[in-house]
Design a protein around this motif. Structure first.
Motif, PDB file in Angstrom:
ATOM      1  N   ALA A  99      40.712  46.716  68.938  1.00 21.87           N
ATOM      2  CA  ALA A  99      40.967  46.100  67.638  1.00 21.87           C
ATOM      3  C   ALA A  99      41.411  44.668  67.879  1.00 21.87           C
ATOM      4  O   ALA A  99      41.987  44.356  68.923  1.00 21.87           O
ATOM      5  N   TYR A 100      41.141  43.789  66.918  1.00 27.34           N
ATOM      6  CA  TYR A 100      41.633  42.421  67.005  1.00 27.34           C
ATOM      7  C   TYR A 100      41.964  41.904  65.613  1.00 27.34           C
ATOM      8  O   TYR A 100      41.392  42.344  64.608  1.00 27.34           O
ATOM      9  N   MET A 101      42.912  40.998  65.551  1.00 26.65           N
ATOM     10  CA  MET A 101      43.291  40.327  64.312  1.00 26.65           C
ATOM     11  C   MET A 101      43.662  38.898  64.659  1.00 26.65           C
ATOM     12  O   MET A 101      43.800  38.543  65.838  1.00 26.65           O
ATOM     13  N   GLY A 102      43.831  38.054  63.629  1.00 25.61           N
ATOM     14  CA  GLY A 102      44.163  36.661  63.875  1.00 25.61           C
ATOM     15  C   GLY A 102      45.323  36.187  63.027  1.00 25.61           C
ATOM     16  O   GLY A 102      45.605  36.741  61.958  1.00 25.61           O
ATOM     17  N   MET A 103      46.002  35.163  63.520  1.00 22.42           N
ATOM     18  CA  MET A 103      47.085  34.528  62.776  1.00 22.42           C
ATOM     19  C   MET A 103      46.536  33.393  61.922  1.00 22.42           C
ATOM     20  O   MET A 103      45.682  32.635  62.378  1.00 22.42           O
ATOM     21  N   GLU A 104      47.045  33.252  60.694  1.00 16.19           N
ATOM     22  CA  GLU A 104      46.712  32.084  59.887  1.00 16.19           C
ATOM     23  C   GLU A 104      47.695  30.952  60.172  1.00 16.19           C
ATOM     24  O   GLU A 104      47.361  29.774  60.046  1.00 16.19           O
ATOM     25  N   GLN A 105      48.914  31.317  60.537  1.00 11.54           N
ATOM     26  CA  GLN A 105      49.925  30.409  61.053  1.00 11.54           C
ATOM     27  C   GLN A 105      50.647  31.158  62.165  1.00 11.54           C
ATOM     28  O   GLN A 105      50.574  32.394  62.229  1.00 11.54           O
ATOM     29  N   ASP A 163      56.458  35.015  67.634  1.00 15.11           N
ATOM     30  CA  ASP A 163      56.068  33.800  66.925  1.00 15.11           C
ATOM     31  C   ASP A 163      55.681  32.724  67.936  1.00 15.11           C
ATOM     32  O   ASP A 163      56.401  31.739  68.133  1.00 15.11           O
ATOM     33  N   ASP A 164      54.533  32.915  68.588  1.00 10.72           N
ATOM     34  CA  ASP A 164      54.068  31.886  69.512  1.00 10.72           C
ATOM     35  C   ASP A 164      52.548  31.805  69.469  1.00 10.72           C
ATOM     36  O   ASP A 164      51.892  32.594  68.791  1.00 10.72           O
ATOM     37  N   SER A 165      52.006  30.847  70.189  1.00 10.16           N
ATOM     38  CA  SER A 165      50.567  30.566  70.109  1.00 10.16           C
ATOM     39  C   SER A 165      49.770  31.192  71.247  1.00 10.16           C
ATOM     40  O   SER A 165      48.662  30.734  71.547  1.00 10.16           O
ATOM     41  N   GLN A 166      50.300  32.235  71.850  1.00  7.68           N
ATOM     42  CA  GLN A 166      49.601  32.931  72.917  1.00  7.68           C
ATOM     43  C   GLN A 166      48.832  34.133  72.367  1.00  7.68           C
ATOM     44  O   GLN A 166      49.197  34.696  71.334  1.00  7.68           O
ATOM     45  N   VAL A 167      47.778  34.523  73.055  1.00 10.00           N
ATOM     46  CA  VAL A 167      47.092  35.768  72.716  1.00 10.00           C
ATOM     47  C   VAL A 167      48.028  36.923  73.078  1.00 10.00           C
ATOM     48  O   VAL A 167      48.606  36.955  74.164  1.00 10.00           O
ATOM     49  N   GLN A 168      48.206  37.859  72.157  1.00  9.72           N
ATOM     50  CA  GLN A 168      49.129  38.973  72.370  1.00  9.72           C
ATOM     51  C   GLN A 168      48.399  40.301  72.159  1.00  9.72           C
ATOM     52  O   GLN A 168      47.419  40.364  71.418  1.00  9.72           O
ATOM     53  N   LYS A 169      48.910  41.337  72.783  1.00  5.42           N
ATOM     54  CA  LYS A 169      48.375  42.679  72.551  1.00  5.42           C
ATOM     55  C   LYS A 169      49.503  43.571  72.060  1.00  5.42           C
ATOM     56  O   LYS A 169      50.461  43.840  72.784  1.00  5.42           O
ATOM     57  N   CYS A 171      50.231  47.245  69.983  1.00  8.22           N
ATOM     58  CA  CYS A 171      49.674  48.508  69.471  1.00  8.22           C
ATOM     59  C   CYS A 171      48.164  48.596  69.694  1.00  8.22           C
ATOM     60  O   CYS A 171      47.427  49.056  68.812  1.00  8.22           O
ATOM     61  N   ASP A 172      47.712  48.145  70.842  1.00  9.25           N
ATOM     62  CA  ASP A 172      46.293  48.144  71.172  1.00  9.25           C
ATOM     63  C   ASP A 172      45.479  47.266  70.219  1.00  9.25           C
ATOM     64  O   ASP A 172      44.285  47.475  70.018  1.00  9.25           O
ATOM     65  N   VAL A 173      46.159  46.292  69.606  1.00 11.20           N
ATOM     66  CA  VAL A 173      45.497  45.285  68.777  1.00 11.20           C
ATOM     67  C   VAL A 173      45.682  43.935  69.467  1.00 11.20           C
ATOM     68  O   VAL A 173      46.813  43.527  69.745  1.00 11.20           O
ATOM     69  N   THR A 174      44.598  43.247  69.764  1.00 10.97           N
ATOM     70  CA  THR A 174      44.688  41.918  70.348  1.00 10.97           C
ATOM     71  C   THR A 174      44.864  40.911  69.217  1.00 10.97           C
ATOM     72  O   THR A 174      44.047  40.856  68.296  1.00 10.97           O
ATOM     73  N   ILE A 175      45.952  40.153  69.269  1.00  5.82           N
ATOM     74  CA  ILE A 175      46.282  39.194  68.223  1.00  5.82           C
ATOM     75  C   ILE A 175      45.988  37.787  68.729  1.00  5.82           C
ATOM     76  O   ILE A 175      46.535  37.356  69.743  1.00  5.82           O
ATOM     77  N   PHE A 176      45.129  37.063  68.010  1.00  3.32           N
ATOM     78  CA  PHE A 176      44.744  35.715  68.409  1.00  3.32           C
ATOM     79  C   PHE A 176      45.503  34.664  67.589  1.00  3.32           C
ATOM     80  O   PHE A 176      45.733  34.866  66.389  1.00  3.32           O
ATOM     81  N   PRO A 177      45.859  33.543  68.206  1.00  6.21           N
ATOM     82  CA  PRO A 177      46.517  32.454  67.475  1.00  6.21           C
ATOM     83  C   PRO A 177      45.554  31.769  66.505  1.00  6.21           C
ATOM     84  O   PRO A 177      44.346  32.012  66.532  1.00  6.21           O
ATOM     85  N   PRO A 178      46.077  30.901  65.631  1.00  4.74           N
ATOM     86  CA  PRO A 178      45.263  30.332  64.542  1.00  4.74           C
ATOM     87  C   PRO A 178      43.970  29.646  64.947  1.00  4.74           C
ATOM     88  O   PRO A 178      42.998  29.678  64.189  1.00  4.74           O
ATOM     89  N   GLU A 179      43.914  29.023  66.110  1.00  7.36           N
ATOM     90  CA  GLU A 179      42.714  28.275  66.477  1.00  7.36           C
ATOM     91  C   GLU A 179      41.456  29.138  66.539  1.00  7.36           C
ATOM     92  O   GLU A 179      40.336  28.631  66.416  1.00  7.36           O
ATOM     93  N   TYR A 180      41.606  30.448  66.687  1.00  3.60           N
ATOM     94  CA  TYR A 180      40.446  31.327  66.831  1.00  3.60           C
ATOM     95  C   TYR A 180      39.743  31.596  65.491  1.00  3.60           C
ATOM     96  O   TYR A 180      38.509  31.590  65.431  1.00  3.60           O
ATOM     97  N   PHE A 181      40.515  31.859  64.436  1.00  3.31           N
ATOM     98  CA  PHE A 181      39.908  32.244  63.152  1.00  3.31           C
ATOM     99  C   PHE A 181      40.422  31.434  61.977  1.00  3.31           C
ATOM    100  O   PHE A 181      39.965  31.637  60.852  1.00  3.31           O
TER     101      PHE A 181
END
Length: 237
Positions: A99-105, A163-169, A171-181
């Motif tokens: 799974a993956y999601m993205g940050m808007e901020q 609250d940082d700009s690194q890619v995080q994982k 709950c088995d969800v990869t969270i991308f910082p704002p620049e991705y999406f």
């Protein structure tokens, strides 16, 4: 792997605006072998639960979509995109994630930017259960207008979202910082895309009645409020 399906929602039975058509064309361009499914009144169960019924009855299409996107991704797997998301490159490299999601901020995860998951993903289930099990409908039948950003972010923070700009994982969800999406800052509408950028969320917000300038001013206040809560109020505790 995440299946090659792009889901989107369009409730209200109005024609798609030109901006949405343009964005969907970008999906076809960069994901030509994906199945694209529109969810609307003809193929989604609008009696599914109290939140769905109340949101549809009150014509709160965006809040209805907040739930529907989680529900269809949980049932079928795939990728969800808002109709104002323009792709800049193929999504194939994201299919290997569970799974993956993205940050808007920084620190704010927004499923409307676009997110994907395999069928039956445990966090997508937890996210959608918020609408099914929490008190989200008022006594008068209207919905409590809690944004999907708040709900998803608070759930992830419970498991350690930073609250940082690194890619995080989380709950088995990869969270991308704002620049991705989300390379566009809504408050300024400036686009700062990088080699990592997959898409642009244009914040068309066609479902809102308030003036775009007012919406953007509200958006600019978000990081100020976050700073006050994190640093100023904390010092008085």
């Amino acid at each position: 792997m995440i299946p090659k399906i792009i889901h989107y929602c369009w409730f209200g039975e109005k024609p798609l605006p030109q901006e949405a058509i343009k964005c969907i064309e970008s999906w076809k361009k960069y994901c030509p072998d994906y199945e694209i499914i529109q969810w609307n009144e003809s193929n989604y169960n609008l009696e599914k639960n109290e939140f769905v019924k109340a949101a549809y009855k009150s014509k709160k299409w965006a809040f209805l979509t907040d739930y529907v996107r989680l529900d269809v991704i949980y049932q079928y797997g795939g990728i969800y995109l808002d109709t104002d998301v323009e792709l800049l490159k193929p999504l194939d490299s994201l299919l290997t994630y569970q799974a993956y999601m993205g940050m808007e901020q920084i620190g704010r995860v927004a499923t409307g930017l676009g997110f994907g998951a395999v069928k039956g993903h445990v966090f997508v289930l937890e996210n959608k259960k918020f609408y099914e099990e929490k008190d989200v409908v008022n006594e008068d039948g209207s919905i409590k207008q809690i944004t999907c950003v708040t709900i998803t972010t608070e759930l992830l923070k419970k498991y350690g979202l930073r609250d940082d700009s690194q890619v995080q994982k989380i709950c088995d969800v990869t969270i991308f910082p704002p620049e991705y999406f989300c390379p566009m800052t809504m408050g300024t509408r400036k686009i700062k895309s990088t080699a990592n950028t997959y898409s642009i969320h244009h914040y068309a917000s066609s479902w809102k009645s308030e003036n775009r300038i007012i919406r953007e001013l509200k958006y600019r206040l978000i990081p100020i409020k976050q700073f006050i809560r994190k640093y100023v109020l904390h010092n008085f505790e």
